[in-house]
Scaffold this active site. Sequence first.
Site, short mmCIF file in Angstrom:
data_model
loop_
_atom_site.label_atom_id
_atom_site.label_comp_id
_atom_site.label_asym_id
_atom_site.label_seq_id
_atom_site.Cartn_x
_atom_site.Cartn_y
_atom_site.Cartn_z
N SER A 191 0.85 -1.19 0.00
CA SER A 191 0.00 0.00 0.00
C SER A 191 0.89 1.24 0.00
O SER A 191 1.66 1.43 -0.94
CB SER A 191 -0.96 -0.03 1.19
OG SER A 191 -1.96 0.96 1.05
N ASP A 404 -8.48 -6.40 -4.18
CA ASP A 404 -8.13 -5.19 -3.43
C ASP A 404 -9.17 -4.11 -3.66
O ASP A 404 -9.50 -3.79 -4.80
CB ASP A 404 -6.75 -4.70 -3.87
CG ASP A 404 -6.15 -3.67 -2.93
OD1 ASP A 404 -6.90 -3.02 -2.18
OD2 ASP A 404 -4.91 -3.52 -2.95
N HIS A 450 -6.77 -6.24 0.21
CA HIS A 450 -5.74 -5.22 0.29
C HIS A 450 -4.57 -5.71 1.14
O HIS A 450 -4.63 -5.73 2.36
CB HIS A 450 -6.30 -3.93 0.88
CG HIS A 450 -5.33 -2.79 0.87
ND1 HIS A 450 -4.72 -2.35 -0.29
CD2 HIS A 450 -4.83 -2.02 1.88
CE1 HIS A 450 -3.91 -1.34 0.00
NE2 HIS A 450 -3.96 -1.13 1.30
#
Length: 522
Positions: A191, A404, A450
Amino acid sequence: MNRPRHPVFLSVMLLAGAVGNPSRTWAASCESLLSLSMPQTSVTLAQLVPAGSFVPPNSGSPGAPAQAPLADLPAFCRVAATLTPSSDSSIKVEVWMPMSGWTRRFVGVGNGGFGGTISYAAMAGMLRRSDATASTDTGHATPGGAFGMGHSEKVLDWASRSTHLMTETAKAIVKAFYDNGPRYSYFSGCSTGGHQGLSEAQRYPNDYDGILAGAHGGNRTRLHASFLWTFAAVRKDPAASIPPAKLAVIHDAVMNACDALDGVKDGFLTNPKRCQFDPSVLRCQGTDKPECLTGPQVEAVKKIYDGMRNPRTKQVLYPGWTLGSETAPGGIWADMSLPEPSFEDLFRYWVFEDPKWDWRSFDFDRDMEKTDAKVGAVVNALDPDLSTFQARGGKIVMYHGFNDTRVSPDDSINYYEKVVSAMGGSGRGTGTAGRTSELVRLFMVPGMGHCAGGPGPTTFDGLGALERWVEQGVAPAQIVGSHVADGAVTMTRPLCPYPEEAVYKGQGSTNDAANFTCRVVR
């Protein structure tokens, strides 16, 4: 374009008889690091932490919950420092070094969201591998993005400078402690951590030998704007609002239409891009019902899948969210029930610099252009020219979960394909040795949300694959992923370098990776 390195030249001066003197104990040597002298750096702590559990300190944010203890750690030397590259900077860094069995590897770890805390859990994972490791709070200790309003130096620290200076500082401390620098240096993050990793390769290509970058958020301005886009799709017209229960209806319809396209019905899509699902099939015939979508809801779902577009030119500004991700916890779909969109702080504090700014006023033509012009060059990491990083032998393993809902999976594919164009072809699935495949490989993870979780093969050793590539020259032709439930492995599946994907051979258990092969599906 590679940016010049920040002018911090670390000169390490130890007290007489400190690290490297075999007559001193490790504990004394660790404590002596408090006397290290480094420009624009103040070492604030140097202590030996015994083996066992470590309780991370509170982040310093008002009301922040206490962090859980980190168990099963070897004894280590813990060093904390504050870096001040500008008069408006206060970058906190921690460096952890195992007291014995050091692998001669250094691993910098990344952050999430707007940062603001040391990534203690990630550091603990590296320490258990006997790697030296470091993390930064990215230059602030507050939630959200308010720290950056009127503070361009702090925004620069968050975007790239804190990670770079953490790396230089940590390497100097490691060398001082062990009287020997790391043989190999790696960065691992997902991320915002993936953003940090790619920024390092683009801006500071000499910092790391290998970078593991998951779900990279490097398209930062467009990514954050996409949350506004999705929120607008379901909130500007109250009739378009989608109750959480209907997400399961949409998801079930997608899976019924596309789960078996790859020959295996397993509860996730191997490649959502091949799914041709039209949400119009769920349009209610008559009045609104729990098992169908109203006309405005259908149009809202189409906008979410289609992606953020310039309303004037119709150009796609940021890719949409993949089919099959509708019930993934957190992220863009779940955010629809919040009172305000996530990540609006970038616009409120950094672009418009108005704490009372209203997300409803955002113009996806005029204001997107203003955002890119004002902060894009600082906060984005999109340069596909990685030739300087490649010239020194650097390697990158990228990965991204197809489920995600925090960073669009298609954005990693888009960046990878731009690298292919800039660097001279991927070579994957073509029988040729393309330059890109010698530098970076992208692994799309079916069913993963994610950075972790989901119904697919979401547990895998990307860092180990990267190390073998850097240290032994063995490029990852596949990485075996596992699905773990209640502590037991219930499925294994090969993760393949894009554009290849796992294809069932037609015989044997579909829960065994050995019964799949990686190839390009036409």
